[in-house]
Write a protein that holds these residues in place. Sequence first.
Motif, PDB file in Angstrom:
ATOM      1  N   PRO A 280      76.575 -75.812  59.395  1.00 22.76           N
ATOM      2  CA  PRO A 280      76.218 -75.320  57.913  1.00 22.76           C
ATOM      3  C   PRO A 280      75.899 -73.833  57.956  1.00 22.76           C
ATOM      4  N   GLY A 281      76.325 -73.072  56.918  1.00 25.31           N
ATOM      5  CA  GLY A 281      76.104 -71.543  56.708  1.00 25.31           C
ATOM      6  C   GLY A 281      77.253 -70.589  57.672  1.00 25.31           C
ATOM      7  N   ALA A 344      71.631 -68.675  59.265  1.00 29.20           N
ATOM      8  CA  ALA A 344      70.417 -69.255  58.738  1.00 29.20           C
ATOM      9  C   ALA A 344      70.153 -69.138  57.241  1.00 29.20           C
ATOM     10  N   PHE A 345      70.325 -67.885  56.904  1.00 29.55           N
ATOM     11  CA  PHE A 345      69.869 -67.702  55.565  1.00 29.55           C
ATOM     12  C   PHE A 345      71.017 -68.604  54.414  1.00 29.55           C
ATOM     13  N   ALA A 354      68.028 -78.221  56.982  1.00 29.62           N
ATOM     14  CA  ALA A 354      67.623 -76.517  57.422  1.00 29.62           C
ATOM     15  C   ALA A 354      66.786 -76.181  56.305  1.00 29.62           C
ATOM     16  N   ARG A 355      66.922 -76.496  55.276  1.00 26.19           N
ATOM     17  CA  ARG A 355      65.714 -75.985  54.125  1.00 26.19           C
ATOM     18  C   ARG A 355      64.599 -76.548  54.130  1.00 26.19           C
ATOM     19  N   LEU A 372      62.766 -67.937  59.159  1.00 26.31           N
ATOM     20  CA  LEU A 372      64.550 -67.864  59.254  1.00 26.31           C
ATOM     21  C   LEU A 372      64.907 -67.651  60.732  1.00 26.31           C
ATOM     22  N   ARG A 373      63.943 -67.269  61.615  1.00 24.09           N
ATOM     23  CA  ARG A 373      64.797 -67.251  62.888  1.00 24.09           C
ATOM     24  C   ARG A 373      64.342 -68.575  63.594  1.00 24.09           C
TER      25      ARG A 373
END
Length: 408
Positions: A280-281, A344-345, A354-355, A372-373
């Motif tokens: 993802p991302g 990550a964003f 992830a959210r 976020l890290r």
Amino acid sequence: MLLIGDDWAEDHHDVEVQDGTGRKLAVATLPEGVEGIAKLHALIAKYGGADVDSAEVVVGIETDRGPWVQALIASGYQVFAINPRQVNRFKERYGTSGAKSDKGDAHALADMVRIDRDQLRPVAGDSEQAQAVKVVARAHQTLIWERTRTFQRLRNTLREYFPAALDAYADLALTSTDALELLIKAPTPATAAKLTRPQITAVLTRHRRHNRPQKAATIQTALREEHLGLPEPVTAAYAAAATAHARLLISLNEQIAELERQVKAHFLEHPDAEIYLSMPGIAEITGARVLAEFGDDPTRYDNAKARKNYAGTSPITRASGKSHTVQARYVRNNRLASALQLQAFSALNTSPGARRYYDKQRARDAGYNPALRQVGNRLVGILHGCLKTRTHYDEATAWSHHAQLYPS
């Protein structure tokens, strides 16, 4: 065993050869290129014997790139790329004066691979495909950084003599080629005020802008507003500088677009590309940057923690007496850290797991960047597992443990 310290410069290498006990066998200055590497092989044969085992030759050098390093690896030597900061700290064992010489650095490098070899990282055995991805991905990102710096110079120049241009081209983005062409066509307030709507529309049409009549009217109105001016010779000088920056930005736009195509092409040819793209991302450019900085040597990272440590996403602990703190890593690969933060964003909008994990960190009073890290750190661990097992990312599997710990 032979230990070699190699302090490289643009046109030569200062080397020191030691045996396993630290006895200095030879010191030499070798030229760069084929002649120099041949002389290094001759030194190794002289002191190690004609049948020396190449695996018993250990080289310490302050870089992991270039034909010289590739030649050392191709010869079968153990090559350790050592951070210059580590070398400087190691030299403090010899004295605290801060004295520096090329021969002294070569001696320190030889001592380091003899004494602290277990604490050093060998040069990764990345494939040719991964090295190609690294070259184009880094070049692409470097040009983007250069475009940002050039844009800031142009913006500062316009603020000093032609601030109306910043407002006029705001909707187009001043880094866009059409806005830059209009600026080159009319680089002073006086010439810009004479631009007609057909002239502006023609440039917008060439670059396939939508709502061209409306945009052209807005630009023309902004350029014709009254503003404070400078003497004509000063304005002309500023205009020359702004035009130079604008032409450079157009060239950078062209080369960035070309390199973007190269990045995607090289990345998609790599056998790990599908695994990266399943995360993802991650899209093609982000995936190429992450692959480039991690490399594809399967033996480079012993476990997920080692990969996280290299990425700089895992925290470090400072404990002394009653003091105990956990801090972010700031000494890290900044290119990789930037790509992982972007991943990550983006993952917050594409991965429910992830959210949810991000929201849990925020609920614990973690700030935006620390939370976020943490997401990035978790994604690095997931990526390591996918690469190790040669499987694609699976949302349910990746976050199953955290879903059990923190049910919705």
